[in-house]
Design a protein around this motif. Structure first.
Motif, PDB file in Angstrom:
ATOM      1  N   ALA A 110     -10.316  13.322  37.825  1.00  0.00           N
ATOM      2  CA  ALA A 110      -9.370  12.897  37.056  1.00  0.00           C
ATOM      3  C   ALA A 110      -9.061  13.658  35.906  1.00  0.00           C
ATOM      4  N   VAL A 111      -8.478  14.636  37.292  1.00  0.00           N
ATOM      5  CA  VAL A 111      -7.271  16.569  36.213  1.00  0.00           C
ATOM      6  C   VAL A 111      -6.071  15.747  36.511  1.00  0.00           C
ATOM      7  N   PRO A 112      -5.155  15.256  35.760  1.00  0.00           N
ATOM      8  CA  PRO A 112      -4.174  14.654  35.479  1.00  0.00           C
ATOM      9  C   PRO A 112      -2.542  15.799  36.609  1.00  0.00           C
ATOM     10  N   THR A 113      -2.044  15.159  37.465  1.00  0.00           N
ATOM     11  CA  THR A 113      -1.014  15.780  38.012  1.00  0.00           C
ATOM     12  C   THR A 113       0.022  16.536  37.967  1.00  0.00           C
ATOM     13  N   SER A 114       0.721  17.523  38.118  1.00  0.00           N
ATOM     14  CA  SER A 114       2.242  17.473  37.553  1.00  0.00           C
ATOM     15  C   SER A 114       3.075  16.262  38.539  1.00  0.00           C
ATOM     16  N   ALA A 115       4.263  16.373  37.464  1.00  0.00           N
ATOM     17  CA  ALA A 115       5.551  15.324  37.764  1.00  0.00           C
ATOM     18  C   ALA A 115       5.718  16.235  39.072  1.00  0.00           C
ATOM     19  N   HIS A 116       6.551  15.471  40.297  1.00  0.00           N
ATOM     20  CA  HIS A 116       6.920  15.821  41.067  1.00  0.00           C
ATOM     21  C   HIS A 116       8.597  15.969  40.713  1.00  0.00           C
ATOM     22  N   ALA A 117       9.428  17.112  41.082  1.00  0.00           N
ATOM     23  CA  ALA A 117      10.610  16.499  40.771  1.00  0.00           C
ATOM     24  C   ALA A 117      11.910  16.786  41.977  1.00  0.00           C
ATOM     25  N   ALA A 118      12.658  16.090  41.584  1.00  0.00           N
ATOM     26  CA  ALA A 118      13.659  16.554  43.075  1.00  0.00           C
ATOM     27  C   ALA A 118      15.003  17.755  42.922  1.00  0.00           C
ATOM     28  N   THR A 119      14.282  18.685  42.940  1.00  0.00           N
ATOM     29  CA  THR A 119      14.861  20.264  42.693  1.00  0.00           C
ATOM     30  C   THR A 119      16.221  20.434  42.970  1.00  0.00           C
ATOM     31  N   GLY A 120      17.123  20.528  42.149  1.00  0.00           N
ATOM     32  CA  GLY A 120      19.212  20.715  42.961  1.00  0.00           C
ATOM     33  C   GLY A 120      19.575  20.175  42.124  1.00  0.00           C
ATOM     34  N   THR A 144      19.627  17.970  46.452  1.00  0.00           N
ATOM     35  CA  THR A 144      18.213  18.163  45.615  1.00  0.00           C
ATOM     36  C   THR A 144      17.094  18.582  47.337  1.00  0.00           C
ATOM     37  N   THR A 145      16.410  19.085  46.268  1.00  0.00           N
ATOM     38  CA  THR A 145      15.172  18.743  47.817  1.00  0.00           C
ATOM     39  C   THR A 145      14.350  17.912  48.190  1.00  0.00           C
ATOM     40  N   SER A 146      14.752  16.274  47.806  1.00  0.00           N
ATOM     41  CA  SER A 146      14.254  15.300  47.393  1.00  0.00           C
ATOM     42  C   SER A 146      15.350  14.481  48.730  1.00  0.00           C
ATOM     43  N   THR A 147      14.465  13.205  48.670  1.00  0.00           N
ATOM     44  CA  THR A 147      15.791  12.140  49.519  1.00  0.00           C
ATOM     45  C   THR A 147      16.268  11.592  48.232  1.00  0.00           C
ATOM     46  N   ALA A 148      17.689  11.105  48.183  1.00  0.00           N
ATOM     47  CA  ALA A 148      18.043  10.144  46.793  1.00  0.00           C
ATOM     48  C   ALA A 148      18.554   9.125  47.753  1.00  0.00           C
ATOM     49  N   PRO A 154      18.573  15.104  52.118  1.00  0.00           N
ATOM     50  CA  PRO A 154      19.248  16.538  51.239  1.00  0.00           C
ATOM     51  C   PRO A 154      20.087  17.332  52.479  1.00  0.00           C
ATOM     52  N   GLY A 155      21.424  17.630  51.092  1.00  0.00           N
ATOM     53  CA  GLY A 155      21.956  17.968  52.130  1.00  0.00           C
ATOM     54  C   GLY A 155      23.552  17.654  52.628  1.00  0.00           C
TER      55      GLY A 155
END
Length: 108
Positions: free
Chosen positions: A19-29, A70-74, A92-93
Motif C-alpha cells: 500500500a505504500v507508494p513507491t517513488s517515481a524513477h527518473a532518467a537522471t542526466g 542519462t542513466t536510463s535507456t532511451a 546510456p552514453g
C-alpha cells in the motif's frame, strides 16, 4: 494459536508494504538532440515510462542527432506520442548522427 497470529501479522505487513507508494524513477542526466532547425535542445532528469514530445520537432520536420547522457535507456521515435513501428533504442552514453530522426522519446 501462535501460528495463526504469525500468519496474520505477516499478511498485514505484506499488505502495508504493497500500500505504500513507491517513488517515481527518473532518467537522471541529459538527453540532447538537434531540432528541425539545427538548434541544440535537450531534456533533463525526465521521468521514466512517460512519453515526451520533443520541442522543436514535428512528424514533417523531426529532430536529429540524439545523445543519451542519462542513466536510463532511451527509445526515440520519429513520430510524436511515441507512436509508430520505427524506433531506435539508445543505451546510456549513446550518440547517434543526423540520420536518426526523432520527435518523441521515452525512458526506461
Amino acid at each position: 494459536m501462535r501460528l495463526h497470529q504469525t500468519l496474520g501479522a505477516t499478511a498485514g505487513a505484506l499488505l502495508l508494504a504493497l500500500a505504500v507508494p513507491t517513488s517515481a524513477h527518473a532518467a537522471t542526466g541529459d538527453f540532447l538532440y538537434k531540432t528541425s532547425t539545427g538548434q541544440e535542445a535537450g531534456v533533463a532528469d525526465a521521468e521514466s515510462g512517460v512519453c515526451i514530445n520533443l520541442p522543436g520537432t514535428t512528424t514533417q520536420e523531426p529532430g536529429h542527432s540524439p545523445q543519451n547522457f542519462t542513466t536510463s535507456t532511451a527509445t526515440v521515435f520519429p513520430e510524436p506520442d511515441c507512436e509508430g513501428d520505427a524506433y531506435v533504442v539508445m543505451k546510456p552514453g549513446t550518440k547517434l548522427g543526423e540520420t536518426t530522426k526523432l520527435s518523441s522519446v521515452v525512458f526506461s
